[in-house]
Design a protein around this motif. Structure first.
Motif, PDB file in Angstrom:
ATOM      1  N   GLU A  30       0.832  -1.209   0.000  1.00 28.70           N
ATOM      2  CA  GLU A  30       0.000   0.000   0.000  1.00 28.70           C
ATOM      3  C   GLU A  30       0.870   1.264   0.000  1.00 28.70           C
ATOM      4  N   GLY A  31       1.897   1.267   0.838  1.00 31.75           N
ATOM      5  CA  GLY A  31       2.797   2.423   0.884  1.00 31.75           C
ATOM      6  C   GLY A  31       3.536   2.623  -0.426  1.00 31.75           C
ATOM      7  N   PHE A  32       3.948   1.514  -1.034  1.00 28.97           N
ATOM      8  CA  PHE A  32       4.656   1.599  -2.309  1.00 28.97           C
ATOM      9  C   PHE A  32       3.740   2.134  -3.408  1.00 28.97           C
ATOM     10  N   SER A  33       2.472   1.703  -3.410  1.00 26.97           N
ATOM     11  CA  SER A  33       1.545   2.201  -4.428  1.00 26.97           C
ATOM     12  C   SER A  33       1.255   3.684  -4.228  1.00 26.97           C
ATOM     13  N   ARG A  34       1.246   4.131  -2.968  1.00 26.68           N
ATOM     14  CA  ARG A  34       1.074   5.569  -2.723  1.00 26.68           C
ATOM     15  C   ARG A  34       2.271   6.355  -3.250  1.00 26.68           C
ATOM     16  N   MET A  35       3.466   5.798  -3.095  1.00 22.79           N
ATOM     17  CA  MET A  35       4.657   6.479  -3.605  1.00 22.79           C
ATOM     18  C   MET A  35       4.620   6.584  -5.123  1.00 22.79           C
ATOM     19  N   LEU A  36       4.082   5.573  -5.792  1.00 23.23           N
ATOM     20  CA  LEU A  36       3.989   5.616  -7.251  1.00 23.23           C
ATOM     21  C   LEU A  36       3.077   6.736  -7.727  1.00 23.23           C
ATOM     22  N   ALA A  37       2.134   7.136  -6.883  1.00 20.07           N
ATOM     23  CA  ALA A  37       1.190   8.195  -7.255  1.00 20.07           C
ATOM     24  C   ALA A  37       1.762   9.599  -7.031  1.00 20.07           C
ATOM     25  N   LEU A  38       2.897   9.707  -6.360  1.00 21.28           N
ATOM     26  CA  LEU A  38       3.487  11.018  -6.078  1.00 21.28           C
ATOM     27  C   LEU A  38       4.134  11.605  -7.330  1.00 21.28           C
ATOM     28  N   ARG A  39       4.168  12.932  -7.371  1.00 18.15           N
ATOM     29  CA  ARG A  39       4.838  13.623  -8.475  1.00 18.15           C
ATOM     30  C   ARG A  39       6.351  13.575  -8.251  1.00 18.15           C
ATOM     31  N   ASP A  40       7.097  13.842  -9.313  1.00 16.16           N
ATOM     32  CA  ASP A  40       8.562  13.798  -9.245  1.00 16.16           C
ATOM     33  C   ASP A  40       9.108  14.729  -8.174  1.00 16.16           C
ATOM     34  N   GLY A  41       8.568  15.929  -8.080  1.00 13.29           N
ATOM     35  CA  GLY A  41       9.038  16.889  -7.086  1.00 13.29           C
ATOM     36  C   GLY A  41       8.838  16.396  -5.666  1.00 13.29           C
ATOM     37  N   GLN A  42       7.718  15.738  -5.425  1.00  7.83           N
ATOM     38  CA  GLN A  42       7.458  15.202  -4.097  1.00  7.83           C
ATOM     39  C   GLN A  42       8.436  14.082  -3.763  1.00  7.83           C
ATOM     40  N   LEU A  43       8.709  13.211  -4.724  1.00  6.80           N
ATOM     41  CA  LEU A  43       9.671  12.135  -4.504  1.00  6.80           C
ATOM     42  C   LEU A  43      11.076  12.686  -4.273  1.00  6.80           C
ATOM     43  N   ARG A  44      11.424  13.730  -5.012  1.00 10.07           N
ATOM     44  CA  ARG A  44      12.741  14.341  -4.817  1.00 10.07           C
ATOM     45  C   ARG A  44      12.861  14.932  -3.426  1.00 10.07           C
ATOM     46  N   PHE A  45      11.786  15.561  -2.944  1.00  6.66           N
ATOM     47  CA  PHE A  45      11.805  16.131  -1.597  1.00  6.66           C
ATOM     48  C   PHE A  45      11.992  15.032  -0.558  1.00  6.66           C
ATOM     49  N   ILE A  46      11.285  13.927  -0.710  1.00  9.67           N
ATOM     50  CA  ILE A  46      11.426  12.800   0.218  1.00  9.67           C
ATOM     51  C   ILE A  46      12.855  12.257   0.165  1.00  9.67           C
ATOM     52  N   GLY A  47      13.404  12.118  -1.044  1.00 14.12           N
ATOM     53  CA  GLY A  47      14.776  11.633  -1.186  1.00 14.12           C
ATOM     54  C   GLY A  47      15.785  12.581  -0.557  1.00 14.12           C
ATOM     55  N   ALA A  48      15.608  13.877  -0.785  1.00  9.55           N
ATOM     56  CA  ALA A  48      16.524  14.864  -0.214  1.00  9.55           C
ATOM     57  C   ALA A  48      16.446  14.867   1.311  1.00  9.55           C
ATOM     58  N   THR A  49      15.235  14.746   1.847  1.00  5.85           N
ATOM     59  CA  THR A  49      15.063  14.706   3.294  1.00  5.85           C
ATOM     60  C   THR A  49      15.728  13.461   3.882  1.00  5.85           C
ATOM     61  N   SER A  50      15.584  12.331   3.209  1.00  4.53           N
ATOM     62  CA  SER A  50      16.221  11.095   3.670  1.00  4.53           C
ATOM     63  C   SER A  50      17.737  11.225   3.650  1.00  4.53           C
ATOM     64  N   MET A  51      18.271  11.785   2.575  1.00  4.15           N
ATOM     65  CA  MET A  51      19.723  11.959   2.499  1.00  4.15           C
ATOM     66  C   MET A  51      20.214  12.905   3.581  1.00  4.15           C
TER      67      MET A  51
END
Length: 62
Positions: A30-51
Protein backbone atom coordinates in the motif's frame (compact mmCIF):
# COMPACT_ATOMS: atom_id res chain seq x y z
CA UNK A 1 36.47 3.30 6.23
CA UNK A 2 37.49 -0.24 5.39
CA UNK A 3 35.81 -2.80 3.19
CA UNK A 4 34.35 -4.55 6.22
CA UNK A 5 32.70 -1.29 7.31
CA UNK A 6 31.12 -0.89 3.87
CA UNK A 7 29.84 -4.47 3.92
CA UNK A 8 28.41 -3.91 7.39
CA UNK A 9 26.67 -0.72 6.26
CA UNK A 10 25.18 -2.38 3.18
CA UNK A 11 24.13 -5.39 5.25
CA UNK A 12 22.33 -3.17 7.76
CA UNK A 13 20.67 -1.24 4.93
CA UNK A 14 19.36 -4.45 3.39
CA UNK A 15 18.21 -5.71 6.78
CA UNK A 16 16.19 -2.57 7.52
CA UNK A 17 14.84 -2.32 3.96
CA UNK A 18 13.58 -5.89 4.16
CA UNK A 19 11.85 -5.64 7.55
CA UNK A 20 8.56 -4.09 6.40
CA UNK A 21 8.01 -6.28 3.32
CA UNK A 22 8.70 -9.34 5.49
CA UNK A 23 6.63 -8.33 8.52
CA UNK A 24 3.72 -6.55 6.81
CA UNK A 25 3.65 -7.12 3.04
CA UNK A 26 0.17 -5.64 2.55
CA UNK A 27 1.16 -2.44 4.36
CA UNK A 28 4.39 -2.24 2.35
CA UNK A 29 2.50 -2.74 -0.92
CA UNK A 30 0.00 0.00 0.00
CA UNK A 31 2.80 2.42 0.88
CA UNK A 32 4.66 1.60 -2.31
CA UNK A 33 1.54 2.20 -4.43
CA UNK A 34 1.07 5.57 -2.72
CA UNK A 35 4.66 6.48 -3.60
CA UNK A 36 3.99 5.62 -7.25
CA UNK A 37 1.19 8.20 -7.26
CA UNK A 38 3.49 11.02 -6.08
CA UNK A 39 4.84 13.62 -8.48
CA UNK A 40 8.56 13.80 -9.25
CA UNK A 41 9.04 16.89 -7.09
CA UNK A 42 7.46 15.20 -4.10
CA UNK A 43 9.67 12.13 -4.50
CA UNK A 44 12.74 14.34 -4.82
CA UNK A 45 11.81 16.13 -1.60
CA UNK A 46 11.43 12.80 0.22
CA UNK A 47 14.78 11.63 -1.19
CA UNK A 48 16.52 14.86 -0.21
CA UNK A 49 15.06 14.71 3.29
CA UNK A 50 16.22 11.09 3.67
CA UNK A 51 19.72 11.96 2.50
CA UNK A 52 19.89 14.95 4.85
CA UNK A 53 18.77 12.76 7.75
CA UNK A 54 21.46 10.23 6.85
CA UNK A 55 24.14 12.90 6.74
CA UNK A 56 23.03 14.23 10.14
CA UNK A 57 23.15 10.71 11.63
CA UNK A 58 26.61 10.15 10.17
CA UNK A 59 27.84 13.46 11.56
CA UNK A 60 26.43 12.62 15.01
CA UNK A 61 28.07 9.20 14.99
CA UNK A 62 31.60 10.65 14.65
Amino acid sequence: MSGIDWLTAVGLLLLFEGLLPFAAPALWREGFSRMLALRDGQLRFIGATSMLGGVVLLMLSN
